[in-house]
Each structure stands twice: as C-alpha cells, then as structure tokens.
Design a protein around this motif. Structure first.
Motif, PDB file in Angstrom:
ATOM      1  N   VAL A 152       0.833  -1.207   0.000  1.00 42.53           N
ATOM      2  CA  VAL A 152       0.000   0.000   0.000  1.00 42.53           C
ATOM      3  C   VAL A 152       0.865   1.253   0.000  1.00 42.53           C
ATOM      4  O   VAL A 152       0.581   2.233  -0.707  1.00 42.53           O
ATOM      5  CB  VAL A 152      -0.942  -0.004   1.217  1.00 42.53           C
ATOM      6  N   CYS A 153       1.927   1.252   0.776  1.00 43.59           N
ATOM      7  CA  CYS A 153       2.769   2.449   0.919  1.00 43.59           C
ATOM      8  C   CYS A 153       3.688   2.685  -0.268  1.00 43.59           C
ATOM      9  O   CYS A 153       3.977   3.840  -0.626  1.00 43.59           O
ATOM     10  CB  CYS A 153       3.609   2.350   2.194  1.00 43.59           C
ATOM     11  N   GLU A 187      -6.814   9.104   1.145  1.00 46.76           N
ATOM     12  CA  GLU A 187      -7.912   8.414   1.794  1.00 46.76           C
ATOM     13  C   GLU A 187      -7.808   6.914   1.556  1.00 46.76           C
ATOM     14  O   GLU A 187      -8.138   6.105   2.432  1.00 46.76           O
ATOM     15  CB  GLU A 187      -9.251   8.944   1.279  1.00 46.76           C
ATOM     16  N   GLU A 188      -7.311   6.538   0.377  1.00 49.10           N
ATOM     17  CA  GLU A 188      -7.148   5.114   0.073  1.00 49.10           C
ATOM     18  C   GLU A 188      -6.144   4.476   1.019  1.00 49.10           C
ATOM     19  O   GLU A 188      -6.354   3.361   1.521  1.00 49.10           O
ATOM     20  CB  GLU A 188      -6.700   4.932  -1.383  1.00 49.10           C
ATOM     21  N   GLN A 201      -7.784   4.155   4.526  1.00 49.71           N
ATOM     22  CA  GLN A 201      -8.754   3.069   4.602  1.00 49.71           C
ATOM     23  C   GLN A 201      -8.071   1.711   4.577  1.00 49.71           C
ATOM     24  O   GLN A 201      -8.467   0.783   5.290  1.00 49.71           O
ATOM     25  CB  GLN A 201      -9.754   3.172   3.448  1.00 49.71           C
ATOM     26  N   ALA A 202      -7.027   1.591   3.769  1.00 47.06           N
ATOM     27  CA  ALA A 202      -6.363   0.296   3.632  1.00 47.06           C
ATOM     28  C   ALA A 202      -5.559  -0.085   4.860  1.00 47.06           C
ATOM     29  O   ALA A 202      -5.418  -1.270   5.175  1.00 47.06           O
ATOM     30  CB  ALA A 202      -5.459   0.295   2.396  1.00 47.06           C
ATOM     31  N   LEU A 203      -5.036   0.914   5.593  1.00 48.32           N
ATOM     32  CA  LEU A 203      -4.092   0.598   6.661  1.00 48.32           C
ATOM     33  C   LEU A 203      -4.592   0.876   8.068  1.00 48.32           C
ATOM     34  O   LEU A 203      -4.256   0.135   8.995  1.00 48.32           O
ATOM     35  CB  LEU A 203      -2.783   1.376   6.436  1.00 48.32           C
ATOM     36  N   VAL A 204      -5.369   1.923   8.287  1.00 48.34           N
ATOM     37  CA  VAL A 204      -5.645   2.321   9.667  1.00 48.34           C
ATOM     38  C   VAL A 204      -7.077   2.068  10.108  1.00 48.34           C
ATOM     39  O   VAL A 204      -7.397   2.293  11.289  1.00 48.34           O
ATOM     40  CB  VAL A 204      -5.290   3.809   9.903  1.00 48.34           C
ATOM     41  N   GLU A 205      -7.943   1.650   9.213  1.00 46.95           N
ATOM     42  CA  GLU A 205      -9.327   1.408   9.626  1.00 46.95           C
ATOM     43  C   GLU A 205      -9.463   0.024  10.256  1.00 46.95           C
ATOM     44  O   GLU A 205     -10.159  -0.852   9.759  1.00 46.95           O
ATOM     45  CB  GLU A 205     -10.280   1.576   8.436  1.00 46.95           C
TER      46      GLU A 205
END
Length: 319
Positions: A27-28, A149-150, A153-157
């Motif tokens: 993701v990063c 935002e992506e 959502q992918a990492l911290v939600e």
C-alpha cells in the motif's frame, strides 16, 4: 493527522508481520521515493543480510542521534538512505518478515529477539523527501501519516491503529534536514572494492605443460606451481597469475566468431613498448602462436593471435 499502531497497550494487537507486513508495504510503496534504516554507529562493521541485499539502491549515509523518535542525547546511529524501487521492497520482504525485524516470542510476551542476521532498525518511509511513516523498533512503535484516503482506509481502519494526539506536522521530517554524506556506496563496501584486485586468469586446454611453457616464455613469467592437470605462471612485479588447467572436453574457440561454433570467452590483451612491438609479435609466432588479425595504424598498433590451444590474445604497443 498521525496514527499510531497499538495505542491501547492494555489489549493485545495484531503484529505487522508476515502477510500483513507485505500488505503494508504494498500500500505504501507507490508513494515512497526514499526510505531509511538505522544501524548501530558503535559497530565498525554493521553489515547484515538486509544491508547487503539493498546495496543496489543505496544513496548515502549519515550518523545521527536526534531523529524521528529520538531526542537530543540519544545513542547515535548510522542512518542509511535508499532509493525506492520494486526490487528494494522485495529485498526487504525476502530478508525479514516483521516490521520491527524481530521474532515473536513463544509466549507472545517480551523478548522479541531480532531475526537472524539483522542489525537494521527503524524503517522510515518518505514521499517527496518528507516522512510519512516512522518506526521505533526497540519500543515496538510505528506511526503513519496517511497520504490519501485510500491509504488511510487500507491501513488504519482497524482496531490496531488510533489517532496520535501528540504528534503534529513537525514530525514529518524532511530528508533535506540532514547533512547526508557518503555518496556512492556504504563505507564498508567501498573499502572492499578499493581493495579488490585481480588474482588470476584461467585458460583450459588438453596439453597443460606445453601451453604453460608458451606463456612462460612469451611473458617471461616463472612457473610457480606445476602438476599434470594445472600449471601456474606468475608476474614477478604484480603477482598476477595465469593458470593453465586441464579440460578433457576442451573445444578451441572460433575467432573471428561464427554462428553455431564455440565462441570466444575472453581475450588476453598484452602491451609492449612501441619499439619492441614488431619483435614481440614475431617472437609469439616463433613460440607457436598464429596471427589472425593485425592493425597497423598510426595510433593503434594491435595484433590478435591464437595461442597453441586456440585462445585469442592480442599484443599492442603501449604508446
């Protein structure tokens, strides 16, 4: 805003390791232009598996005490800066499976010994040279400033991340704040390359002694080692060796090359003073070499010959 992984220390959290570590980097990584790792400045030799694997993407190094997660008076570390690339990400994942490069203890409590071969700590990720993820390995802490935002959502939600109230924009350090040095390659690898010298060249053939005699006489190098399957001649001044080794199925190369024929693997290039050039070529022929190509130009006197076993070599004038 900043998010911290594992804010609620009273409840167990899912470690960022294994497949979660890969997902995190996946993701990063599209946002990353540079990343850093820390190694102990007290170790003269801080080589490790990951440092060696990341060598192709190395940019520079600096010794720091005050940095992300560490205030004035902290133990100094060498901070290694790397350029982001897909290969670099895969090198990290190939070497280590945990974001802090630690193994989980059997009981899940305390300890957390480092993974084998690891001296690096504190992975930090930068986008446009500005930090958006920082980790403090010995505290098992990591902090993320989502860049979209992506990413958020992918990492911290999930329950393992929470808003960090005490970090602000100032914690987004810029790489330009540090006096980077060591451009080119890490000090240890650079020293090793400066010390790297050629030791020997090996030629194969089916008649070892005869070919060794040819080169010993041509170069005026003495024989320093001899057996039925291996003879070594050595340059007196430099110690460079020419090894003649037996090969039962040796096939001479074709020079000039031709399709579907044994190709030339290498060509030894020798040079002599200009006034000795014609005599040296003639001497090589007397010893058993055969001229296959000759260039007699004002600034490029060079002759290509085949030795008695068919290996190409050249003689040029040093001037």
């Amino acid at each position: 805003m900043w998010y911290q992984h594992g804010l609620d220390f009273l409840h167990p959290v899912t470690p960022i390791c294994g497949e979660r570590f890969r997902q995190f980097l996946d993701v990063c990584w599209p946002y990353v232009d540079y990343f850093t790792f820390a190694g102990p400045a007290t170790n003269y030799d801080d080589s490790c598996l990951l440092k060696d694997a990341l060598h192709p993407w190395f940019d520079s190094v600096v010794t720091l005490s005050e940095r992300f997660g560490y205030g004035p008076g902290s133990t100094p570390d060498r901070i290694y800066l790397y350029r982001a690339a897909e290969g670099a990400k895969e090198a990290i994942l190939a070497c280590y499976s945990d974001i802090f490069f630690r193994k989980r203890s059997p009981t899940g409590l305390g300890g957390y010994p480092k993974e084998e071969g690891s001296l690096f700590d504190d992975l930090c990720l930068y986008s446009d040279k500005k930090l958006f993820f920082g980790s403090i390995s010995h505290e098992s802490e990591c902090f993320l400033w989502p860049l979209s935002e992506e990413m958020r959502q992918a990492l911290v939600e999930n329950e393992d991340w929470g808003v960090c109230e005490w970090r602000d924009e100032w914690s987004r350090h810029s790489l330009d704040e540090y006096a980077w040095c060591g451009y080119g390659k890490p000090e240890k690898i650079k020293r090793a390359e400066q010390a790297l010298t050629i030791r020997s060249v090996t030629l194969e053939c089916t008649f070892v002694k005869e070919l060794a005699d040819f080169y010993s006489q041509l170069l005026d190098w003495p024989v320093v080692e001899e057996s039925p399957e291996r003879v070594v001649v050595q340059a007196p001044e430099t110690g460079v060796q020419l090894v003649i080794a037996y090969a039962e199925h040796y096939v001479p190369p074709m020079y000039p090359s031709q399709p579907e024929r044994q190709q030339m693997m290498m060509c030894l290039d020798f040079c002599v003073n200009q006034h000795d050039y014609p005599e040296t070529v003639g001497y090589a022929e007397v010893l058993g070499a055969r001229v296959v190509e000759s260039s007699l130009l004002m600034q490029d006197n060079r002759t290509v010959l085949l030795d008695p076993a068919g290996h190409p070599f050249s003689i040029s004038d040093r001037d």
